[in-house]
Design a protein around this motif. Structure first.
Motif, PDB file in Angstrom:
ATOM      1  N   LEU A  78       6.417  11.598   2.425  1.00  0.00           N
ATOM      2  CA  LEU A  78       5.856  12.113   3.678  1.00  0.00           C
ATOM      3  C   LEU A  78       4.565  11.374   4.036  1.00  0.00           C
ATOM      4  CD1 LEU A  78       5.610  14.236   5.974  1.00  0.00           C
ATOM      5  CD2 LEU A  78       4.512  15.753   4.305  1.00  0.00           C
ATOM      6  N   ILE A  79       3.665  11.212   3.055  1.00  0.00           N
ATOM      7  CA  ILE A  79       2.396  10.532   3.313  1.00  0.00           C
ATOM      8  C   ILE A  79       2.638   9.060   3.665  1.00  0.00           C
ATOM      9  CG2 ILE A  79       0.177   9.854   2.312  1.00  0.00           C
ATOM     10  CD1 ILE A  79       0.379  12.821   3.041  1.00  0.00           C
ATOM     11  N   ASP A  80       3.604   8.436   2.987  1.00  0.00           N
ATOM     12  CA  ASP A  80       3.968   7.050   3.327  1.00  0.00           C
ATOM     13  C   ASP A  80       4.283   6.917   4.819  1.00  0.00           C
ATOM     14  OD1 ASP A  80       3.682   6.065   0.787  1.00  0.00           O
ATOM     15  OD2 ASP A  80       5.731   5.306   0.602  1.00  0.00           O
ATOM     16  N   GLN A  81       5.137   7.822   5.292  1.00  0.00           N
ATOM     17  CA  GLN A  81       5.572   7.736   6.685  1.00  0.00           C
ATOM     18  C   GLN A  81       4.430   8.014   7.654  1.00  0.00           C
ATOM     19  OE1 GLN A  81       8.583   6.375   6.728  1.00  0.00           O
ATOM     20  NE2 GLN A  81       8.388   6.716   4.525  1.00  0.00           N
ATOM     21  N   ILE A  82       3.570   8.946   7.318  1.00  0.00           N
ATOM     22  CA  ILE A  82       2.395   9.230   8.151  1.00  0.00           C
ATOM     23  C   ILE A  82       1.511   7.984   8.238  1.00  0.00           C
ATOM     24  CG2 ILE A  82       0.246  10.570   8.292  1.00  0.00           C
ATOM     25  CD1 ILE A  82       2.593  12.282   9.070  1.00  0.00           C
ATOM     26  N   LEU A  83       1.276   7.332   7.089  1.00  0.00           N
ATOM     27  CA  LEU A  83       0.427   6.138   7.065  1.00  0.00           C
ATOM     28  C   LEU A  83       1.054   4.993   7.863  1.00  0.00           C
ATOM     29  CD1 LEU A  83      -0.762   6.133   3.341  1.00  0.00           C
ATOM     30  CD2 LEU A  83      -2.221   6.378   5.352  1.00  0.00           C
ATOM     31  N   ARG A  84       2.361   4.825   7.739  1.00  0.00           N
ATOM     32  CA  ARG A  84       3.040   3.750   8.484  1.00  0.00           C
ATOM     33  C   ARG A  84       2.937   3.995   9.991  1.00  0.00           C
ATOM     34  NH1 ARG A  84       8.608   2.590   4.971  1.00  0.00           N
ATOM     35  NH2 ARG A  84       7.557   1.843   3.076  1.00  0.00           N
ATOM     36  N   LEU A  85       3.186   5.228  10.389  1.00  0.00           N
ATOM     37  CA  LEU A  85       3.095   5.564  11.809  1.00  0.00           C
ATOM     38  C   LEU A  85       1.673   5.351  12.336  1.00  0.00           C
ATOM     39  CD1 LEU A  85       5.267   8.790  11.678  1.00  0.00           C
ATOM     40  CD2 LEU A  85       5.755   6.827  13.177  1.00  0.00           C
ATOM     41  N   GLY A 115       0.272   5.635  -5.819  1.00  0.00           N
ATOM     42  CA  GLY A 115       0.943   4.347  -5.971  1.00  0.00           C
ATOM     43  C   GLY A 115       2.189   4.455  -6.823  1.00  0.00           C
ATOM     44  N   ARG A 116       2.181   5.373  -7.755  1.00  0.00           N
ATOM     45  CA  ARG A 116       3.351   5.602  -8.612  1.00  0.00           C
ATOM     46  C   ARG A 116       4.436   6.354  -7.845  1.00  0.00           C
ATOM     47  NH1 ARG A 116       0.364   7.554 -12.261  1.00  0.00           N
ATOM     48  NH2 ARG A 116       0.787   9.732 -11.786  1.00  0.00           N
ATOM     49  N   GLY A 117       4.094   6.824  -6.646  1.00  0.00           N
ATOM     50  CA  GLY A 117       5.067   7.560  -5.846  1.00  0.00           C
ATOM     51  C   GLY A 117       5.097   9.035  -6.171  1.00  0.00           C
ATOM     52  N   GLU A 118       3.929   9.588  -6.590  1.00  0.00           N
ATOM     53  CA  GLU A 118       3.847  11.004  -6.964  1.00  0.00           C
ATOM     54  C   GLU A 118       2.600  11.608  -6.323  1.00  0.00           C
ATOM     55  OE1 GLU A 118       5.765  10.331 -11.433  1.00  0.00           O
ATOM     56  OE2 GLU A 118       3.599  10.594 -11.193  1.00  0.00           O
ATOM     57  N   MET A 119       2.791  12.707  -5.626  1.00  0.00           N
ATOM     58  CA  MET A 119       1.657  13.401  -5.010  1.00  0.00           C
ATOM     59  C   MET A 119       1.885  14.898  -5.004  1.00  0.00           C
ATOM     60  SD  MET A 119       0.185  11.434  -1.695  1.00  0.00           S
ATOM     61  CE  MET A 119      -1.334  12.374  -1.732  1.00  0.00           C
ATOM     62  N   ALA A 120       0.928  15.637  -5.554  1.00  0.00           N
ATOM     63  CA  ALA A 120       0.949  17.095  -5.411  1.00  0.00           C
ATOM     64  C   ALA A 120       0.455  17.440  -4.004  1.00  0.00           C
ATOM     65  CB  ALA A 120       0.071  17.727  -6.481  1.00  0.00           C
ATOM     66  N   PRO A 121       0.744  18.639  -3.505  1.00  0.00           N
ATOM     67  CA  PRO A 121       0.466  18.974  -2.099  1.00  0.00           C
ATOM     68  C   PRO A 121      -0.961  18.740  -1.633  1.00  0.00           C
ATOM     69  CG  PRO A 121       1.890  20.626  -3.065  1.00  0.00           C
ATOM     70  CD  PRO A 121       1.509  19.695  -4.179  1.00  0.00           C
ATOM     71  N   HIS A 122      -1.957  18.911  -2.517  1.00  0.00           N
ATOM     72  CA  HIS A 122      -3.347  18.744  -2.075  1.00  0.00           C
ATOM     73  C   HIS A 122      -4.074  17.665  -2.871  1.00  0.00           C
ATOM     74  CE1 HIS A 122      -3.363  22.040   0.831  1.00  0.00           C
ATOM     75  NE2 HIS A 122      -2.573  22.672  -0.019  1.00  0.00           N
ATOM     76  N   SER A 123      -3.329  16.729  -3.424  1.00  0.00           N
ATOM     77  CA  SER A 123      -3.954  15.602  -4.109  1.00  0.00           C
ATOM     78  C   SER A 123      -4.629  14.681  -3.106  1.00  0.00           C
ATOM     79  CB  SER A 123      -2.903  14.801  -4.888  1.00  0.00           C
ATOM     80  OG  SER A 123      -2.382  15.558  -5.958  1.00  0.00           O
ATOM     81  N   ASP A 124      -5.593  13.905  -3.603  1.00  0.00           N
ATOM     82  CA  ASP A 124      -6.221  12.898  -2.751  1.00  0.00           C
ATOM     83  C   ASP A 124      -5.196  11.835  -2.365  1.00  0.00           C
ATOM     84  OD1 ASP A 124      -8.437  14.318  -3.380  1.00  0.00           O
ATOM     85  OD2 ASP A 124      -9.558  12.667  -4.292  1.00  0.00           O
ATOM     86  N   VAL A 125      -5.344  11.308  -1.145  1.00  0.00           N
ATOM     87  CA  VAL A 125      -4.523  10.173  -0.703  1.00  0.00           C
ATOM     88  C   VAL A 125      -5.307   8.906  -1.060  1.00  0.00           C
ATOM     89  CG1 VAL A 125      -3.417   9.044   1.256  1.00  0.00           C
ATOM     90  CG2 VAL A 125      -3.537  11.542   1.162  1.00  0.00           C
ATOM     91  N   ASP A 126      -4.946   8.279  -2.173  1.00  0.00           N
ATOM     92  CA  ASP A 126      -5.677   7.100  -2.661  1.00  0.00           C
ATOM     93  C   ASP A 126      -5.043   5.834  -2.097  1.00  0.00           C
ATOM     94  OD1 ASP A 126      -7.525   8.538  -4.192  1.00  0.00           O
ATOM     95  OD2 ASP A 126      -6.099   8.733  -5.845  1.00  0.00           O
ATOM     96  N   ILE A 127      -5.777   5.157  -1.209  1.00  0.00           N
ATOM     97  CA  ILE A 127      -5.241   3.968  -0.556  1.00  0.00           C
ATOM     98  C   ILE A 127      -6.247   2.829  -0.637  1.00  0.00           C
ATOM     99  CG2 ILE A 127      -3.682   5.154   1.033  1.00  0.00           C
ATOM    100  CD1 ILE A 127      -5.852   4.995   3.168  1.00  0.00           C
ATOM    101  N   GLY A 128      -5.737   1.622  -0.463  1.00  0.00           N
ATOM    102  CA  GLY A 128      -6.591   0.445  -0.414  1.00  0.00           C
ATOM    103  C   GLY A 128      -6.215  -0.417   0.782  1.00  0.00           C
ATOM    104  N   PHE A 129      -7.226  -0.979   1.442  1.00  0.00           N
ATOM    105  CA  PHE A 129      -7.000  -1.947   2.508  1.00  0.00           C
ATOM    106  C   PHE A 129      -7.355  -3.325   1.944  1.00  0.00           C
ATOM    107  CE2 PHE A 129      -8.065   2.049   4.655  1.00  0.00           C
ATOM    108  CZ  PHE A 129      -7.051   2.148   5.602  1.00  0.00           C
ATOM    109  N   ILE A 130      -6.374  -4.197   1.849  1.00  0.00           N
ATOM    110  CA  ILE A 130      -6.609  -5.546   1.336  1.00  0.00           C
ATOM    111  C   ILE A 130      -6.674  -6.518   2.511  1.00  0.00           C
ATOM    112  CG2 ILE A 130      -5.771  -7.385  -0.193  1.00  0.00           C
ATOM    113  CD1 ILE A 130      -6.439  -4.921  -1.757  1.00  0.00           C
TER     114      ILE A 130
END
Length: 920
Positions: A78-85, A115-130
């Motif tokens: 779900l978060i992947d798709q939100i970020l892509r959009l 990054g491992r493809g695992e997120m609990a409902p209220h975990s931080d969204v850890d992302i990097g911009f390269i």
């Protein structure tokens, strides 16, 4: 391109990216030229999609409440798709760039658990911009806009923005960054940029330093375990960071990935770090732990990873654990949790052994070993300093060896090779009734239990291999069994093994300052193995739905002969198990200055040897409950009871009987005060014998100074830090009257104090000298002069009737406590036989602020005089005992008065302070 989340079904039910993208494109046409309104509209659309997606993931978790992997995968998708959009909307509509330079490229990556493809409902969204090099004006605009949009969506974002060179530099310097990037995954943006970063990370950061990474991760793991309590059996575990939790499993994967470049947990089998069976155990434990963590986040609406008592109840219900066979649903759920935590520990041991073997073949090792070569190993062999098996069927040829391997390891101080532990776990089912009766097997077990070396460590190995529970089936029933209360910090098996370890340490003289009396007595005990067996069995019948002391004594009667104990030893073990709570209950809940208390206790104990054994058993039982439970106050009370009981049991052999003890205390006090005989005689004759017996020398000295300084004053109050008890000693010297105790108790509560013990005395000329031990609500002492002054002023105001204390107490807001997670039915026990002079009243209730005041007020309303109060807490349960008489000094005999007293105390114990006081 590899498809992400291949096992995830019905993706469009979670989020339909294509449909939302079309909607955003339409919004862009509608708000062309107004980027602020467009960004707000995009965020609103994504927020609706995020909420609907979360609701769908929650529905899936509710439908399959133990399938955690499915939920965390779905949420990461779900978060992947939100970020892509969001990325597309930002780069195409909000900040479009027609002719981008080679520097105006961004790769959006997921790092860490995300990054491992695992997120609990209220975990931080850890992302990097390269970015390829330093950020340009366009890349800065895009990154800043995306971050603001993510925050507006209510997401907690952990982010970094770095060039490739900066990423490499940071990864080399910082273990946390290196670990996060180890699991970096492409989400969206410039794929070539991501690939370049990945290749350079592998070549520049990971190459050639795997050994250092493993060492650092294992040290980090040890430090984390210490921080979290250093046991996987703490009763409020941290599902993510605690021992046996998710982070331990992730550490194994990180190490495997760094050393062998695996991309998934399943590939750990291919490189020989896990077997197929171990992989299934890994996945099963991870699935369950993720499910628990997801439920915690869902229940609390935040990133909550600690499985506290109140959350245990709701999580157990959500995961559909119900009560059966003497265990509640929450106890069954927590037992299953601890069994999974144990599996994680077992997997860690075998994983590190496989890794150690791999590195040994390359001439270097990660895990240090002991290189000793004893000559006689009863057929076992040494494999690089650790005890191992000569062949894979060694246990099958003679199952008694399943016990002997632990005895040999103990005898020679050897570690057991994890492959041998794994074989023992596999073959533990060979321990049948025949093996349990085998004399060699029982001798080997008893050798480990009563070892003068380190029985705790070897028993823990035996327990983790399941050999312990197979050999002693009654023990197997308490493995991973938690007790749903705030008093016990560990599961029953962990508590028991820790108690054995404490006994061993006391016997070796390692804890003389904490346990001087027990240390001295261990050298005098005649029945050493009786004591060790009784420590093993004292809680073995917990969770069976009856009195575990009585049921445990029956277990002892059957098991001890099998272990090789004589009939006399068996009788003593059964007695110790039957009465293992007697000494603490007497010391903490009864008035030890009342001679009948001592006589009743001695009537059960009957012999000096039993008294010595019971003292040692009581000490290790209390201390093994958990950190902070044992203190100097308990040590003194148990010591006082022991001394008094020994005087009765060895009458004529002790130099100081009860009367002689009073004389010695008075002589010691007179020397300390430095006053003449006439002055001291006038002082001492005012105080009853019970006072001299009850108080230790330092309190007697403090009270005497207080009384002498007060002179003819009608009221004198002292408050000072009392380091010997880790509390504040509050002394009140005032004209005695029936409401004195409840008024002082209320005043101390108003001043922010919590009474942990009260000793109430009345001089022969009608003046009260009352000693209260007070702590703050968190169990610490009052130190500052302001706090001490506040207590003194509050008591003085209360006793001088300067305000209506009941009104002030009723208006005071009570803090919510963790104890509110438990329901304890209040209970009042009134005993007219426990004392020759007093009616003894014991109240059991859920602990809460001002409980003692409410009870004291109920006693005052019942027109009884309190002569002593003994306050004991066992986690959420308070047990307050009062020695009372009627206003004329006699026992309360009237049936009607006793019934009224019981009713008032039940109301005070069960209600909130305001309710209890309204009736006052």
């Amino acid at each position: 391109m590899v498809m992400q989340f291949p096992a995830l079904g019905s993706r469009r039910a979670i989020i339909d990216r294509r449909a939302i993208s079309d909607t955003i494109n339409a919004l862009a046409m509608e708000h062309r030229g107004d980027s602020a309104r467009l960004r707000a509209a995009i965020v609103q659309e994504l927020k609706a999609a995020l909420d609907e997606g979360r609701a769908e993931v929650a529905r899936r978790l509710e439908a399959k409440p133990t399938r955690g992997r499915e939920s965390v995968t779905a949420f990461a998708f779900l978060i992947d798709q939100i970020l892509r959009l969001l990325y597309d909307a930002t780069t195409h509509h909000l900040y479009p760039a027609g002719n981008r330079s080679t520097g105006e490229r961004i790769a959006l990556i997921a790092v860490g658990g995300y990054g491992r493809g695992e997120m609990a409902p209220h975990s931080d969204v850890d992302i990097g911009f390269i970015t390829p090099w330093k950020p340009t004006g366009w890349t800065e605009q895009v990154i800043e806009s995306m971050l603001y949009s993510l925050w507006d969506l209510g997401l907690k974002v952990g982010h970094s923005s770095r060039s490739i060179d900066e990423t490499m530099r940071m990864a080399k310097a910082d273990l946390t960054v290196r670990t996060a990037l180890l699991e970096a995954r492409y989400v969206w943006g410039d794929r070539a940029l991501y690939e370049e970063t990945s290749v350079r990370f592998d070549a520049e950061v990971m190459q050639g330093n795997a050994r250092a990474f493993v060492t650092e991760k294992l040290e980090e793991r040890e430090e984390r375990h210490k921080r979290m309590g250093d046991s996987r059996y703490v009763v409020e575990p941290n599902v993510k960071e605690g021992k046996g939790g998710l982070r331990d499993l992730h550490t194994l994967f990180w190490i495997g990935k760094y050393v062998n470049r695996v991309r998934s947990v399943a590939e750990l089998v291919d490189v020989g770090l896990l077997t197929q069976l171990e992989l299934r155990q890994f996945q099963k434990a991870e699935d369950f732990l993720w499910a628990v963590r997801c439920h915690l986040h869902t229940i609390t609406g935040r990133a909550e990873d600690r499985l506290t008592f109140d959350l245990q109840l709701e999580t157990a219900t959500r995961m559909r654990f119900t009560g059966r066979a003497g265990r509640s649903g929450v106890e069954r759920f927590m037992r299953y949790y601890f069994l999974n935590a144990k599996i994680v520990g077992d997997l860690t041991a075998v994983f590190l052994a496989h890794l150690d073997d791999q590195m040994a073949e390359k001439g270097r090792r990660y895990i240090p070993s002991i290189f000793r070569r004893p000559k006689k190993l009863d057929g076992f062999v040494l494999e690089r300093g650790r005890l191992s098996l000569p062949s894979d069927d060694f246990f099958q040829a003679d199952p008694v060896r399943l016990l002997e391997i632990f005895a040999v390891a103990d005898k020679h101080g050897l570690q057991i090779h994890p492959s041998a532990i794994r074989a023992a776990s596999r073959d533990a089912g060979l321990i049948t009734a025949k093996i349990r009766k085998d004399a060699r097997a029982n001798a080997a077990f008893l050798q480990v239990l009563t070892s003068p070396r380190d029985p705790e460590t070897v028993l823990r190995w035996m327990n983790e291999s399941t050999v312990f529970g197979r050999f002693v089936p009654d023990f197997r029933r308490v493995v991973a069994q938690m007790q749903f209360d705030m008093y016990h910090h560990y599961t029953v098996d962990e508590h028991t093994i820790r108690a054995v370890g404490l006994l061993s340490r006391i016997e070796k003289g390692e804890l003389p300052q904490d346990h001087p009396l027990a240390t001295d007595l261990m050298g005098k005990i005649l029945s050493r193995r009786v004591l060790y067996v009784s420590v093993l069995l004292h809680d073995i019948a917990k969770g069976r739905g009856g009195d575990h002391s009585l049921l445990g004594a029956e277990v002892a009667e059957h098991l001890c002969p099998r272990l090789g104990l004589t009939p006399a030893e068996t009788e003593t073990v059964a007695w110790l198990v039957r009465y293992h709570l007697l000494m603490s209950a007497t010391a903490f809940k009864r008035d030890l200055s009342d001679y009948k208390t001592i006589l009743d206790f001695v009537d059960v104990v009957q012999s000096p040897e039993r008294l010595r054994l019971l003292l040692c058993l009581t000490v290790v039982d209390i201390r093994a409950v958990g950190p902070g439970v044992w203190n100097s106050w308990k040590r003194q009370l148990l010591g006082d009871l022991y001394e008094s009981a020994e005087e009765v049991l060895r009458l004529g052999h002790k130099q100081k009987g009860r009367g002689e003890r009073v004389i010695v205390k008075q002589e010691t006090l007179q020397r300390a005060l430095g006053i003449d005989d006439d002055a001291f005689a006038a002082f001492s004759k005012r105080l009853p014998e019970s006072y001299w017996i009850a108080e230790p020398d330092d309190i007697l000295f403090h009270n005497a100074q207080h009384i002498l300084a007060a002179g003819e004053s009608p009221l004198s109050i002292a408050a000072q830090y009392y380091p010997q008890r880790g509390a504040t000693l509050v002394t009140v010297y005032a004209a005695d009257h029936p409401g004195l105790f409840y008024r002082v108790a209320g005043a101390i509560h108003l001043a922010g104090g919590n009474i942990i013990d009260a000793r109430i005395h009345t001089t022969r000329d009608g003046v009260a000298i009352d000693n209260f031990l007070v702590q703050d609500p968190l169990g610490g002492a009052f130190h500052s002069p302001d706090q001490l002054k506040r207590i003194r002023n509050a008591i003085e105001d209360s006793l001088s009737n300067r305000h209506r204390m009941i009104t002030k107490l009723a208006a005071r807001p009570l803090p919510r406590t963790r104890a509110e997670a438990f329901r304890i039915e209040p209970n009042v026990l009134i005993d007219n036989k426990a004392s020759n002079r007093f009616t003894v009243v014991e109240v059991n209730a859920r602990d809460r602020p001002a409980l003692l005041f409410s009870l004291a007020n109920a006693l005052f309303q019942s027109k009884v005089t309190v002569h002593s109060a003994h306050v004991a807490t066992y986690g959420e349960r308070a047990v307050d005992t009062f020695y009372v008489t009627d206003l004329f000094g006699g026992k309360i005999e009237s049936k009607a008065r006793l019934q009224t007293l019981e009713r008032r105390l039940l109301e005070a114990a069960g209600g909130e302070v305001g309710e209890a006081l309204e009736r006052a």
